[in-house]
Design a protein around this motif. Sequence first.
Motif, PDB file in Angstrom:
ATOM      1  N   ALA A 167       0.832  -1.198   0.000  1.00  0.00           N
ATOM      2  CA  ALA A 167       0.000   0.000   0.000  1.00  0.00           C
ATOM      3  C   ALA A 167       0.867   1.248   0.000  1.00  0.00           C
ATOM      4  N   ASN A 168       0.377   2.282  -0.669  1.00  0.00           N
ATOM      5  CA  ASN A 168       0.981   3.617  -0.655  1.00  0.00           C
ATOM      6  C   ASN A 168       2.360   3.677  -1.309  1.00  0.00           C
ATOM      7  N   ASP A 169       2.685   2.706  -2.152  1.00  0.00           N
ATOM      8  CA  ASP A 169       3.954   2.680  -2.879  1.00  0.00           C
ATOM      9  C   ASP A 169       3.642   2.687  -4.376  1.00  0.00           C
ATOM     10  N   VAL A 170       3.637   3.879  -4.961  1.00  0.00           N
ATOM     11  CA  VAL A 170       3.254   4.028  -6.370  1.00  0.00           C
ATOM     12  C   VAL A 170       4.256   3.326  -7.285  1.00  0.00           C
ATOM     13  N   GLN A 191      -8.069  -0.092   4.941  1.00  0.00           N
ATOM     14  CA  GLN A 191      -7.932  -1.528   5.142  1.00  0.00           C
ATOM     15  C   GLN A 191      -8.467  -1.892   6.522  1.00  0.00           C
ATOM     16  N   GLY A 192      -9.572  -2.639   6.551  1.00  0.00           N
ATOM     17  CA  GLY A 192     -10.225  -2.949   7.812  1.00  0.00           C
ATOM     18  C   GLY A 192      -9.544  -4.056   8.589  1.00  0.00           C
ATOM     19  N   GLU A 193      -9.661  -5.285   8.113  1.00  0.00           N
ATOM     20  CA  GLU A 193      -9.041  -6.417   8.797  1.00  0.00           C
ATOM     21  C   GLU A 193      -7.524  -6.292   8.820  1.00  0.00           C
ATOM     22  N   GLY A 194      -6.982  -5.492   7.926  1.00  0.00           N
ATOM     23  CA  GLY A 194      -5.525  -5.297   7.871  1.00  0.00           C
ATOM     24  C   GLY A 194      -4.991  -4.322   8.895  1.00  0.00           C
ATOM     25  N   GLY A 195      -5.876  -3.732   9.733  1.00  0.00           N
ATOM     26  CA  GLY A 195      -5.400  -2.848  10.790  1.00  0.00           C
ATOM     27  C   GLY A 195      -6.016  -1.468  10.804  1.00  0.00           C
ATOM     28  N   VAL A 196      -7.114  -1.265  10.078  1.00  0.00           N
ATOM     29  CA  VAL A 196      -7.819   0.031  10.010  1.00  0.00           C
ATOM     30  C   VAL A 196      -6.848   1.112   9.525  1.00  0.00           C
ATOM     31  N   ASN A 197      -6.269   0.862   8.357  1.00  0.00           N
ATOM     32  CA  ASN A 197      -5.261   1.761   7.796  1.00  0.00           C
ATOM     33  C   ASN A 197      -5.800   2.472   6.562  1.00  0.00           C
ATOM     34  N   PRO A 198      -5.985   3.796   6.614  1.00  0.00           N
ATOM     35  CA  PRO A 198      -6.435   4.529   5.434  1.00  0.00           C
ATOM     36  C   PRO A 198      -5.311   4.620   4.394  1.00  0.00           C
ATOM     37  N   LEU A 199      -5.665   4.514   3.129  1.00  0.00           N
ATOM     38  CA  LEU A 199      -4.681   4.712   2.067  1.00  0.00           C
ATOM     39  C   LEU A 199      -4.426   6.196   1.863  1.00  0.00           C
ATOM     40  N   ASP A 200      -3.208   6.527   1.429  1.00  0.00           N
ATOM     41  CA  ASP A 200      -2.866   7.906   1.116  1.00  0.00           C
ATOM     42  C   ASP A 200      -3.627   8.366  -0.117  1.00  0.00           C
ATOM     43  N   GLU A 201      -4.102   9.590  -0.092  1.00  0.00           N
ATOM     44  CA  GLU A 201      -4.875  10.123  -1.220  1.00  0.00           C
ATOM     45  C   GLU A 201      -4.050  10.155  -2.505  1.00  0.00           C
ATOM     46  N   LYS A 202      -2.779  10.526  -2.404  1.00  0.00           N
ATOM     47  CA  LYS A 202      -1.933  10.579  -3.598  1.00  0.00           C
ATOM     48  C   LYS A 202      -1.798   9.207  -4.233  1.00  0.00           C
ATOM     49  N   PHE A 203      -1.673   8.174  -3.400  1.00  0.00           N
ATOM     50  CA  PHE A 203      -1.541   6.809  -3.909  1.00  0.00           C
ATOM     51  C   PHE A 203      -2.817   6.383  -4.626  1.00  0.00           C
ATOM     52  N   VAL A 204      -3.970   6.614  -4.007  1.00  0.00           N
ATOM     53  CA  VAL A 204      -5.239   6.206  -4.600  1.00  0.00           C
ATOM     54  C   VAL A 204      -5.457   6.906  -5.940  1.00  0.00           C
ATOM     55  N   LYS A 205      -5.159   8.205  -5.982  1.00  0.00           N
ATOM     56  CA  LYS A 205      -5.328   8.941  -7.238  1.00  0.00           C
ATOM     57  C   LYS A 205      -4.352   8.460  -8.302  1.00  0.00           C
ATOM     58  N   ALA A 206      -3.145   8.136  -7.898  1.00  0.00           N
ATOM     59  CA  ALA A 206      -2.154   7.619  -8.852  1.00  0.00           C
ATOM     60  C   ALA A 206      -2.607   6.282  -9.416  1.00  0.00           C
ATOM     61  N   VAL A 207      -3.120   5.410  -8.563  1.00  0.00           N
ATOM     62  CA  VAL A 207      -3.632   4.112  -9.010  1.00  0.00           C
ATOM     63  C   VAL A 207      -4.780   4.315 -10.003  1.00  0.00           C
ATOM     64  N   ALA A 208      -5.687   5.232  -9.672  1.00  0.00           N
ATOM     65  CA  ALA A 208      -6.816   5.502 -10.562  1.00  0.00           C
ATOM     66  C   ALA A 208      -6.333   6.010 -11.919  1.00  0.00           C
ATOM     67  N   ASP A 209      -5.331   6.873 -11.915  1.00  0.00           N
ATOM     68  CA  ASP A 209      -4.788   7.410 -13.175  1.00  0.00           C
ATOM     69  C   ASP A 209      -4.142   6.309 -14.012  1.00  0.00           C
ATOM     70  N   ILE A 210      -3.389   5.442 -13.367  1.00  0.00           N
ATOM     71  CA  ILE A 210      -2.721   4.340 -14.080  1.00  0.00           C
ATOM     72  C   ILE A 210      -3.762   3.378 -14.655  1.00  0.00           C
ATOM     73  N   CYS A 211      -4.788   3.088 -13.883  1.00  0.00           N
ATOM     74  CA  CYS A 211      -5.847   2.198 -14.372  1.00  0.00           C
ATOM     75  C   CYS A 211      -6.526   2.785 -15.609  1.00  0.00           C
ATOM     76  N   LYS A 212      -6.781   4.069 -15.574  1.00  0.00           N
ATOM     77  CA  LYS A 212      -7.413   4.712 -16.733  1.00  0.00           C
ATOM     78  C   LYS A 212      -6.500   4.668 -17.953  1.00  0.00           C
ATOM     79  N   LYS A 213      -5.239   4.960 -17.745  1.00  0.00           N
ATOM     80  CA  LYS A 213      -4.265   4.970 -18.839  1.00  0.00           C
ATOM     81  C   LYS A 213      -4.088   3.582 -19.448  1.00  0.00           C
ATOM     82  N   GLU A 214      -4.057   2.554 -18.613  1.00  0.00           N
ATOM     83  CA  GLU A 214      -3.775   1.184 -19.070  1.00  0.00           C
ATOM     84  C   GLU A 214      -5.051   0.376 -19.347  1.00  0.00           C
ATOM     85  N   ASP A 215      -6.216   1.008 -19.252  1.00  0.00           N
ATOM     86  CA  ASP A 215      -7.501   0.336 -19.460  1.00  0.00           C
ATOM     87  C   ASP A 215      -7.646  -0.864 -18.523  1.00  0.00           C
ATOM     88  N   ILE A 216      -7.378  -0.606 -17.245  1.00  0.00           N
ATOM     89  CA  ILE A 216      -7.509  -1.609 -16.178  1.00  0.00           C
ATOM     90  C   ILE A 216      -8.741  -1.258 -15.350  1.00  0.00           C
TER      91      ILE A 216
END
Length: 389
Positions: A167-170, A191-216
């Motif tokens: 998580a959080n490693d672009v 992440q609930g069962e993983g320890g109630v850990n929120p993801l970083d906003e920059k990471f989530v947005k980066a993942v979303a951008d990569i998914c859009k670019k790569e049609d994932i």
Amino acid sequence: MSIIEQDKTYIANTYARFPVHIVSGKGSVAVDENGKEYIDLGSGIGVTAFGYCDEIWKNAVMDQLNKVQHTSNLYYTTPGAELAKTLCDRTGMKKVFFSNSGAEANECAIKVARKYASDNKGEEYYTIVTLVNSFHGRTLTTLSATGQDHFHKLFNPLTPGFVSTPANDVDAFEECVKNNKVAGVMLETVQGEGGVNPLDEKFVKAVADICKKEDIILIIDEVQTGNGRCGKLYSYQNYGIFPDVVSTAKGLGGGLPIGATLMSSKVESVLSFGDHGSTYGANPVACAGAKSIIDRLSDEFLAEVDKKSAYVFEKIGQMKGVVSVSGRGLMIGIKTERNAKEVVLECLEKGVMCLTAKDKVRLLPALNISYELLDKALSVIAEVCAKGV
């Protein structure tokens, strides 16, 4: 035999239950067989969004029970259609598939991603990327998607086609996508069962951008985080992204089993006749109860969830024996100096029901819990956390 003895004798030994037999409840208070009351800060692991025996939910369920409790998906019923419309109107999604649990909702999401990739990129594009410390269910496939090795050990061989990245490693995520033929990415924003850990906003947005670019296909697992739990209708709305697929369950049903997989315009037509199904999916009674939940999760109500969240975070942050507090909304993890399981047991003895997640105390109170009950429960947690510290 007592109920506890009967349970141990006849029910599979898959749960390490607390020695408490709950017989009734109202709001955020549960009552055991001896009449002892407990303030419930677990809400059935995030299920009873408006507490026990909520009148609006109960009336919606009873009203539907007096009409028809079930018919097959060969016919139309009102509650499923109305709930699906409400979910689509509130999220901008286009289609909903109903099932019975979060694991089933995630199974459907995985099938959507793989079929989309097969149709548009080739059959070799089937890998689903998840995160280390994720949790996506206990069926063999959703267990394979879960990024925690200790869940896998007893059930090999796992369903193939899943890889996990930190998580959080672009950079690591980009490398993972580069090295695999990826159909979809599945994330919990907290992440609930993983320890109630929120993801970083920059990471989530980066993942979303990569998914859009790569049609994932981007799947957001809202089984625990959704339905108002994190201060928005769905937690991804805190991150300024728009996923292709959203899976949810738990709090959606208010106490009855239901799962839902929401599909955007990109994938709304991926599943066709015979591609998927569920005997109990869109059960009229479960859907009627669920609609009574969603209808009350207004912007004003969700703002109050955030207000309560800030109040609880501030109170916990001041407690002796608390190392840190994490989470979002009313999905809260407390890292304690004392062993978390010991803290939960002592709180239970003092009439407060809590949960654990990894090495943390986890709180998932009903969204409408009163400040009076919160204060009483938090005072018990503070006392227990400070003990011997």
